[in-house]
Scaffold this active site. Sequence first.
Site, PDB file in Angstrom:
ATOM      1  N   ASP A 191      -1.015  -5.949   6.137  1.00 44.25           N
ATOM      2  CA  ASP A 191      -0.866  -4.498   6.187  1.00 44.25           C
ATOM      3  C   ASP A 191      -1.537  -3.892   7.422  1.00 44.25           C
ATOM      4  O   ASP A 191      -2.399  -4.501   8.048  1.00 44.25           O
ATOM      5  CB  ASP A 191      -1.329  -3.839   4.879  1.00 44.25           C
ATOM      6  CG  ASP A 191      -2.827  -3.885   4.675  1.00 44.25           C
ATOM      7  OD1 ASP A 191      -3.549  -3.276   5.475  1.00 44.25           O
ATOM      8  OD2 ASP A 191      -3.270  -4.511   3.701  1.00 44.25           O
ATOM      9  N   THR A 192      -1.124  -2.699   7.744  1.00 41.66           N
ATOM     10  CA  THR A 192      -1.499  -2.061   9.008  1.00 41.66           C
ATOM     11  C   THR A 192      -3.005  -1.932   9.177  1.00 41.66           C
ATOM     12  O   THR A 192      -3.530  -2.103  10.286  1.00 41.66           O
ATOM     13  CB  THR A 192      -0.858  -0.658   9.092  1.00 41.66           C
ATOM     14  OG1 THR A 192       0.553  -0.785   8.861  1.00 41.66           O
ATOM     15  CG2 THR A 192      -1.068  -0.041  10.463  1.00 41.66           C
TER      16      THR A 192
END
Length: 244
Positions: free
Chosen positions: A112-113
């Site tokens: 995830d970012t």
Amino acid sequence: MSSDEKLQKLLSQWGVASRRQSELLISQGHITVNGVKAHIGQRANPAVDDIRIDGRSLKPDNRPKNHYVLLNKPRGVVSTCDDPQGRKTVIDLLPQELRQGDVRLHPVGRLDTDSTGALLLTNYGQLTQTLTHPRHHISKTYRVRVQGSPNQASLDQWRLGVNLAGKMTAPAEVRVLHPNAPTLLEIVLREGRNRQIRRVAEQLGHPVISLHRSAIGFICLGDLPLGHCRHLTSEETKKLLSLL
């Protein structure tokens, strides 16, 4: 290959791209079959059909070389090949020679970012399908800093499994590396549910402060700098391909 196959499956088998990325190539008009732009779900046979990628014929001698790359993903970078919001992607971090021509690398799974660390990229679609299939249970190792200091009961619950959206998580290895708040944990998972570590930590009352993936199976980041990548060694590649 002697029979018709769905184009996205065929492109994946030939190492052009993952099935998902192949669908994008088809929908964006990069693929033609017998001179006509292809469509999602179309079937073709490379033995009799003229299949082209940006005008280049899909033939055995034109198949791109397979690449296997490990990236140390920084925070704020998305694990996709492109982003409608214009954010930096993992592809933007690759050297120029891995971002041009027929290479077409794609990330294997997601990170995830807001997270950092190990992410594999390849242009070998069959490997991507294998590594992301739940039956293979490829372990992933994380260093996670959480708010507060989880007690023994919370740690044991995390190890045994936690109910997320009506389904129990698989058992996890959870080791305390630094007990003082904010606590540093090492967590090894063998499943990859969406934002699993963050969701479990939140549910147990110890939200994640930072999350870093240090290894994917036997492939470790080591001292690879943040934002940099390297090709897998021949031994790492051999072990990966043995999973197929």
